[in-house]
Scaffold this active site. Structure first.
Site, PDB file in Angstrom:
ATOM      1  CB  THR A 110       3.598   4.729  -2.807  1.00  0.00           C
ATOM      2  OG1 THR A 110       4.652   3.939  -2.283  1.00  0.00           O
ATOM      3  CG2 THR A 110       2.440   4.742  -1.832  1.00  0.00           C
ATOM      4  NE  ARG A 128      10.494   0.188   4.880  1.00  0.00           N
ATOM      5  CZ  ARG A 128       9.766   0.990   4.122  1.00  0.00           C
ATOM      6  NH1 ARG A 128       8.776   0.510   3.394  1.00  0.00           N
ATOM      7  NH2 ARG A 128      10.001   2.282   4.088  1.00  0.00           N
ATOM      8  CB  VAL A 129       5.930  -2.252   8.474  1.00  0.00           C
ATOM      9  CG1 VAL A 129       4.621  -1.506   8.283  1.00  0.00           C
ATOM     10  CG2 VAL A 129       5.671  -3.748   8.618  1.00  0.00           C
ATOM     11  N   GLY A 130       6.533   0.116   6.117  1.00  0.00           N
ATOM     12  CA  GLY A 130       6.696   1.550   5.879  1.00  0.00           C
ATOM     13  C   GLY A 130       5.571   2.358   6.501  1.00  0.00           C
ATOM     14  CG  ASP A 131       4.889   6.192   4.748  1.00  0.00           C
ATOM     15  OD1 ASP A 131       5.460   5.331   4.035  1.00  0.00           O
ATOM     16  OD2 ASP A 131       4.403   7.233   4.270  1.00  0.00           O
ATOM     17  CB  THR A 185       4.021   8.765  -1.957  1.00  0.00           C
ATOM     18  OG1 THR A 185       5.060   7.992  -2.594  1.00  0.00           O
ATOM     19  CG2 THR A 185       3.925  10.121  -2.638  1.00  0.00           C
ATOM     20  N   GLY A 186       6.711   8.524  -0.084  1.00  0.00           N
ATOM     21  CA  GLY A 186       8.086   8.979   0.105  1.00  0.00           C
ATOM     22  C   GLY A 186       8.838   7.994   0.968  1.00  0.00           C
ATOM     23  N   GLY A 226       9.449   6.141   3.744  1.00  0.00           N
ATOM     24  CA  GLY A 226       8.530   5.838   4.836  1.00  0.00           C
ATOM     25  C   GLY A 226       9.068   6.003   6.237  1.00  0.00           C
TER      26      GLY A 226
HETATM   27  N1  ASP Z   1       6.195   5.383   1.526  1.00  0.00           N
HETATM   28  C1  ASP Z   1       6.500   4.107   0.937  1.00  0.00           C
HETATM   29  C2  ASP Z   1       7.271   3.284   1.937  1.00  0.00           C
HETATM   30  O1  ASP Z   1       8.147   3.803   2.581  1.00  0.00           O
HETATM   31  C3  ASP Z   1       7.281   4.197  -0.336  1.00  0.00           C
HETATM   32  C4  ASP Z   1       6.847   5.259  -1.302  1.00  0.00           C
HETATM   33  O2  ASP Z   1       5.931   6.015  -1.042  1.00  0.00           O
HETATM   34  O3  ASP Z   1       7.437   5.357  -2.382  1.00  0.00           O
HETATM   35  O4  ASP Z   1       7.038   2.113   2.011  1.00  0.00           O
END
Ligand code: ASP
Length: 328
Positions: free
Chosen positions: A194, A222-225, A245-246, A248
Site C-alpha cells: 500500500t 471487501r473494503v479495507g482501512d 498500512t497493514g 486493514g
Molecule cells: N491496509 C491495506 C488494506 O487492508 C493493506 C496494506 O496496507 O497492505 O487494505
C-alpha cells in the site's frame, strides 16, 4: 524514527510503500535498488512542490501518483488481485486545513485512484463513492481510466495463486513436510505494498493520502482501512496528518489515524508518543500488523511499524531525503 529539532522545518514530507514481512532475504539487490529509486523519486516530486510554496494537498497527490504508477507497490499499477482475479482499489485523501476529505472504494480501471479521491473531495458534495458509482464519477470528471492489462503484474498474480493454494488445506514442501500455508514455507506476506504520503506545507497546512489494492485474495466487495477517514487516513492542522498500512480490518477497528491525532490534541502526547502508543501497543494487543507515517503541525515526523519492515522515506527543508526498508 522521529526528528526532534529545535528548529522547525518549513515543510516536511513522509511516504510509505507498505509494511509487512519485508526482510533482506526477500528482496534481490536489483529489486531493492529499484524500490529505493522509486521512493526517492516520489519524495523528490513532492519536495519540489513544497519547496516551491505549493500546498500539502498538491504535494501528496503528486507523490502518491508516482508510487501508484510503479509496478512495485500494491496501488494503481501492480495492485493485488481479489479472489475473483480482479483489481478493486481503495484510496482517500484529507486536507487538514478545513477537514475536507474524499475517498473511493472498490474501484476498477482507474489509473490513479488518489486523483479520483481528490476529485471526490473537491468536486462532489460527498466524502466517499464506491464501485460503479465512483467509476461513473471518474468518467464525468474526465479522470484517466486504464484497461485490466495495465494493472497486471506476474508477481501479484503469483501471490493470488499462492493464497488460493493455501486455502486447499495442508500442503507439502520440497522435503515432504506438511504446512498449513504457503506463507509458512516462504515466509511470504500478501499484504504489503500500500502507498501513502503525509505533508506539512510552508503555510502550516497538513494533508494525508493513502492508496491500495487492498489484500490479496480478498472477497469481492471487501473494503479495507485505506479509504476510511479516521482509520487509514486523517489530517487536522490542529494536530497531525497520518497515513496507515497493514492489516486493514484491525486498523479500522482501532481507528488508527484519528486516534493518533486525538491523542495529540486531547491528551497532549507528542507525535512520537501518540503514534507509538497506537502502533506498538494498541495494535499489537489486538494482533494488527502494520505501521503508519505521520507529520505534526510543527513538522515533526514519525514512521513507527510493528512488522519486520516498512518501505518508507522522508524529507524536510532541513534534511536530505532518506529512504529505509528494514527496522535498522
Ligand atoms: N491496509 C491495506 C488494506 O487492508 C493493506 C496494506 O496496507 O497492505 O487494505
Amino acid at each position: 524514527m522521529t526528528q526532534a529539532n529545535d528548529t522547525k522545518p518549513d515543510y516536511a514530507l513522509v511516504i510509505h510503500g507498505g509494511a509487512g514481512t519485508i526482510t533482506r532475504d526477500k528482496l534481490t539487490p536489483e529489486l531493492e535498488a529499484d524500490i529505493r529509486a522509486t521512493l526517492n523519486s516520489a519524495l523528490a516530486t513532492g519536495q519540489n512542490i513544497l519547496a516551491g510554496g505549493g500546498t500539502a494537498v498538491d504535494a501528496i497527490t503528486a507523490t502518491i501518483q508516482v508510487l501508484e504508477n510503479s509496478p512495485h507497490f500494491n496501488a494503481g499499477k501492480g495492485a493485488v488481485f481479489t479472489a475473483e482475479g480482479k483489481n478493486e482499489m481503495d484510496s482517500s485523501i484529507m486536507d487538514g486545513s478545513d477537514l475536507n476529505a474524499g475517498a473511493v472504494s472498490g474501484v476498477s480501471n482507474v489509473k490513479n485512484p488518489i486523483t479520483l479521491a481528490r476529485s471526490v473531495m473537491e468536486k462532489s458534495v460527498h466524502v466517499m463513492l464506491q464501485g460503479h458509482g465512483a467509476e461513473q464519477f471518474a468518467d464525468e470528471q474526465g479522470i484517466e481510466r486504464a484497461e485490466d492489462a495495465y494493472f497486471y503484474t506476474d508477481y501479484r498474480w503469483g501471490q493470488l495463486q499462492d493464497a488460493k493454494a493455501k486455502q486447499q488445506g495442508p500442503i507439502l514442501d520440497h522435503d515432504g513436510k506438511k504446512h498449513s500455508s504457503v506463507e509458512e514455507i516462504t515466509g511470504g506476506d500478501y499484504k504489503f505494498g500500500t502507498v501513502g504520503a503525509v505533508a506539512r506545507d510552508k503555510n502550516g497546512n497538513l494533508a494525508a493520502g493513502t492508496s491500495t489494492g487492498g489484500m490479496t485474495n480478498k472477497s469481492h466487495g471487501r473494503v479495507g482501512d485505506a479509504p476510511i477517514i479516521g482509520a487509514g487516513t486523517y489530517a487536522n492542522n490542529a494536530s497531525c496528518a497520518v497515513s496507515a498500512t497493514g492489516h486493514g480490518e484491525y486498523f479500522i477497528r482501532a481507528t488508527v489515524a484519528r486516534n493518533i491525532c486525538a491523542l495529540m490534541e486531547y491528551a497532549g502526547l507528542s507525535l512520537d508518543e501518540a503514534s507509538k502508543r497506537i502502533v506498538k501497543d494498541e495494535l499489537v494487543k489486538m494482533g494488527g500488523d502494520g505501521g503508519i507515517i505521520a507529520v505534526d503541525k510543527d513538522g515533526n515526523t514519525a514512521m513507527p511499524f510493528n512488522t519486520p519492515g516498512m518501505f518508507r522515506g522522508r524529507v524536510t527543508n532541513l534534511m536530505d531525503a532518506e529512504v529505509a526498508i528494514y527496522e535498522d
